[in-house]
Design a protein around this motif. Structure first.
Motif, PDB file in Angstrom:
ATOM      1  N   VAL A  18       0.857  -1.180   0.000  1.00 50.33           N
ATOM      2  CA  VAL A  18       0.000   0.000   0.000  1.00 50.33           C
ATOM      3  C   VAL A  18       0.894   1.231   0.000  1.00 50.33           C
ATOM      4  O   VAL A  18       1.990   1.210   0.583  1.00 50.33           O
ATOM      5  CB  VAL A  18      -0.931  -0.003   1.240  1.00 50.33           C
ATOM      6  CG1 VAL A  18      -0.117   0.050   2.526  1.00 50.33           C
ATOM      7  CG2 VAL A  18      -1.934   1.137   1.193  1.00 50.33           C
ATOM      8  N   SER A  19       0.474   2.294  -0.674  1.00 46.44           N
ATOM      9  CA  SER A  19       1.274   3.516  -0.671  1.00 46.44           C
ATOM     10  C   SER A  19       1.209   4.175   0.702  1.00 46.44           C
ATOM     11  O   SER A  19       0.261   3.975   1.463  1.00 46.44           O
ATOM     12  CB  SER A  19       0.761   4.490  -1.738  1.00 46.44           C
ATOM     13  OG  SER A  19      -0.511   5.004  -1.372  1.00 46.44           O
ATOM     14  N   ILE A  20       2.220   4.952   1.016  1.00 47.50           N
ATOM     15  CA  ILE A  20       2.226   5.663   2.292  1.00 47.50           C
ATOM     16  C   ILE A  20       1.017   6.595   2.380  1.00 47.50           C
ATOM     17  O   ILE A  20       0.396   6.741   3.439  1.00 47.50           O
ATOM     18  CB  ILE A  20       3.529   6.464   2.467  1.00 47.50           C
ATOM     19  CG1 ILE A  20       4.754   5.532   2.352  1.00 47.50           C
ATOM     20  CG2 ILE A  20       3.543   7.193   3.798  1.00 47.50           C
ATOM     21  CD1 ILE A  20       4.791   4.433   3.392  1.00 47.50           C
ATOM     22  N   GLN A  21       0.655   7.212   1.259  1.00 44.27           N
ATOM     23  CA  GLN A  21      -0.504   8.104   1.231  1.00 44.27           C
ATOM     24  C   GLN A  21      -1.787   7.369   1.614  1.00 44.27           C
ATOM     25  O   GLN A  21      -2.548   7.817   2.469  1.00 44.27           O
ATOM     26  CB  GLN A  21      -0.654   8.725  -0.159  1.00 44.27           C
ATOM     27  CG  GLN A  21      -1.874   9.642  -0.281  1.00 44.27           C
ATOM     28  CD  GLN A  21      -2.089  10.114  -1.706  1.00 44.27           C
ATOM     29  OE1 GLN A  21      -1.405   9.663  -2.628  1.00 44.27           O
ATOM     30  NE2 GLN A  21      -3.034  11.017  -1.893  1.00 44.27           N
ATOM     31  N   LYS A  22      -2.011   6.210   0.999  1.00 40.43           N
ATOM     32  CA  LYS A  22      -3.235   5.456   1.298  1.00 40.43           C
ATOM     33  C   LYS A  22      -3.177   4.815   2.681  1.00 40.43           C
ATOM     34  O   LYS A  22      -4.214   4.585   3.313  1.00 40.43           O
ATOM     35  CB  LYS A  22      -3.483   4.405   0.213  1.00 40.43           C
ATOM     36  CG  LYS A  22      -3.790   5.002  -1.154  1.00 40.43           C
ATOM     37  CD  LYS A  22      -4.468   4.009  -2.060  1.00 40.43           C
ATOM     38  CE  LYS A  22      -4.784   4.632  -3.422  1.00 40.43           C
ATOM     39  NZ  LYS A  22      -5.594   5.870  -3.296  1.00 40.43           N
ATOM     40  N   MET A  23      -1.985   4.509   3.169  1.00 38.82           N
ATOM     41  CA  MET A  23      -1.860   4.000   4.525  1.00 38.82           C
ATOM     42  C   MET A  23      -2.398   5.030   5.517  1.00 38.82           C
ATOM     43  O   MET A  23      -3.101   4.695   6.479  1.00 38.82           O
ATOM     44  CB  MET A  23      -0.385   3.684   4.838  1.00 38.82           C
ATOM     45  CG  MET A  23      -0.167   3.058   6.205  1.00 38.82           C
ATOM     46  SD  MET A  23       1.602   2.875   6.628  1.00 38.82           S
ATOM     47  CE  MET A  23       2.128   1.689   5.390  1.00 38.82           C
ATOM     48  N   PRO A 107      -2.921  -5.334  11.904  1.00 42.16           N
ATOM     49  CA  PRO A 107      -3.084  -6.667  11.301  1.00 42.16           C
ATOM     50  C   PRO A 107      -3.493  -6.612   9.835  1.00 42.16           C
ATOM     51  O   PRO A 107      -3.002  -7.413   9.017  1.00 42.16           O
ATOM     52  CB  PRO A 107      -4.183  -7.302  12.162  1.00 42.16           C
ATOM     53  CG  PRO A 107      -4.061  -6.616  13.483  1.00 42.16           C
ATOM     54  CD  PRO A 107      -3.660  -5.211  13.166  1.00 42.16           C
ATOM     55  N   GLU A 108      -4.380  -5.694   9.465  1.00 41.52           N
ATOM     56  CA  GLU A 108      -4.808  -5.601   8.069  1.00 41.52           C
ATOM     57  C   GLU A 108      -3.677  -5.137   7.149  1.00 41.52           C
ATOM     58  O   GLU A 108      -3.669  -5.464   5.958  1.00 41.52           O
ATOM     59  CB  GLU A 108      -6.030  -4.695   7.931  1.00 41.52           C
ATOM     60  CG  GLU A 108      -5.888  -3.318   8.564  1.00 41.52           C
ATOM     61  CD  GLU A 108      -6.437  -3.258   9.977  1.00 41.52           C
ATOM     62  OE1 GLU A 108      -6.067  -4.139  10.772  1.00 41.52           O
ATOM     63  OE2 GLU A 108      -7.225  -2.321  10.258  1.00 41.52           O
ATOM     64  N   LEU A 112      -0.920  -7.626   4.045  1.00 42.67           N
ATOM     65  CA  LEU A 112      -0.502  -7.241   2.694  1.00 42.67           C
ATOM     66  C   LEU A 112       0.903  -7.744   2.357  1.00 42.67           C
ATOM     67  O   LEU A 112       1.296  -7.721   1.195  1.00 42.67           O
ATOM     68  CB  LEU A 112      -0.557  -5.720   2.544  1.00 42.67           C
ATOM     69  CG  LEU A 112      -1.925  -5.062   2.780  1.00 42.67           C
ATOM     70  CD1 LEU A 112      -1.813  -3.548   2.685  1.00 42.67           C
ATOM     71  CD2 LEU A 112      -2.944  -5.585   1.771  1.00 42.67           C
ATOM     72  N   PHE A 113       1.652  -8.176   3.372  1.00 43.44           N
ATOM     73  CA  PHE A 113       2.999  -8.702   3.153  1.00 43.44           C
ATOM     74  C   PHE A 113       2.945 -10.216   3.027  1.00 43.44           C
ATOM     75  O   PHE A 113       2.093 -10.876   3.630  1.00 43.44           O
ATOM     76  CB  PHE A 113       3.932  -8.309   4.302  1.00 43.44           C
ATOM     77  CG  PHE A 113       4.202  -6.835   4.393  1.00 43.44           C
ATOM     78  CD1 PHE A 113       5.328  -6.286   3.802  1.00 43.44           C
ATOM     79  CD2 PHE A 113       3.338  -5.983   5.081  1.00 43.44           C
ATOM     80  CE1 PHE A 113       5.588  -4.923   3.896  1.00 43.44           C
ATOM     81  CE2 PHE A 113       3.584  -4.623   5.177  1.00 43.44           C
ATOM     82  CZ  PHE A 113       4.711  -4.089   4.583  1.00 43.44           C
TER      83      PHE A 113
END
Length: 251
Positions: A18-23, A107-108, A112-113
């Motif tokens: 996930v991008s840092i922005q969307k995180m 956790p969510e 992603l990893f």
């Protein structure tokens, strides 16, 4: 190298997790830099070629307590350098000020990893490992102070300093010390005539825009090698505060 490596890792995060922005926007979470290592493995001269490849990946340590972003620089199959940036997950409590508190990776986000990107092996804290031995066993050959001020170019998100700029500040301090005190020890001039082999950074607290600060640099001979230990400090709020520690090992 620090700036290129971090940029490549941010791109890897965007493409694979996930991008840092969307995180920040979707999960109200982010990461803050705790430290970094930069190791130069092979020399690459001007006429060796015009393209260097960068490959990045992530390692999630101890079930989300820390993320290590790794970028390797290669040319023609030769590994030139390796950069690791260490990031601590934080939970954002105020979207307007970006105030945050530390925590584990949600956790969510961990989902992603991939499983092979998790590790229970402690990450390499070279400053903590090396500094006591250098100070106890090394020969101190010179000490100097280099003042600086934080301007806009050195700022990152929320007007906190960009950690990559530590390389510029300690590099200037090392060169100033090496030139102005070269007569104190014959090897001190290597601080400007030799290349940096390893760069180890441990961050303590941020600087902010227009903070006035200084680098206290000490040169040591330890195990027949030249090391520079840099302490980035300030006298904000009337007392000395430590913002970062850097160790440079020269070639």
């Amino acid at each position: 190298m620090l700036q290129l490596g971090v940029g490549a890792w941010v791109g890897w995060m965007r493409d694979h997790t996930v991008s840092i922005q969307k995180m920040i926007e979707k999960y109200s979470a982010s990461v803050v830099v705790a430290g970094a290592n930069l190791q130069y493995l092979e020399s690459c001269l001007f006429h060796d070629g015009d393209t260097v490849q960068m490959e990045s990946h992530s390692v999630v340590h101890k079930k989300g307590i820390l993320i290590e972003g790794v970028t390797e620089f290669t040319y023609g199959g030769k590994k030139l350098a390796k950069m690791s940036v260490f990031l601590r997950p934080v939970i954002i409590g105020d979207e307007h000020s970006s105030a945050a508190k530390s925590g584990s990776l949600l956790p969510e986000l961990q989902d992603l990893f991939s499983p092979e990107e998790f590790s229970q092996v402690p990450y390499a804290r070279y400053v903590k490992q090396l500094l006591p031995s250098i100070e106890r066993e090394g020969e101190l050959i010179a000490t100097g102070i280099f003042p600086f001020k934080l301007h806009r170019y050195a700022m990152d998100f929320a007007d906190q300093w960009a950690f990559m700029e530590t390389a510029a500040y300690v590099g200037a301090s090392r060169e100033n010390l090496s030139v102005t005190q070269a007569n104190k020890h014959p090897r001190l001039i290597e601080g400007i005539s030799a290349a940096v082999k390893n760069y180890y950074l441990d961050l303590k607290r941020p600087y902010f825009l227009f903070d006035e600060a200084y680098v206290e640099s000490k040169a040591y001979i330890w195990q027949e090698k030249l090391f520079f230990v840099h302490s980035l400090q300030s006298n904000l709020r009337g007392e000395s505060q430590l913002h970062a520690l850097v160790i440079e090992e020269m070639q």
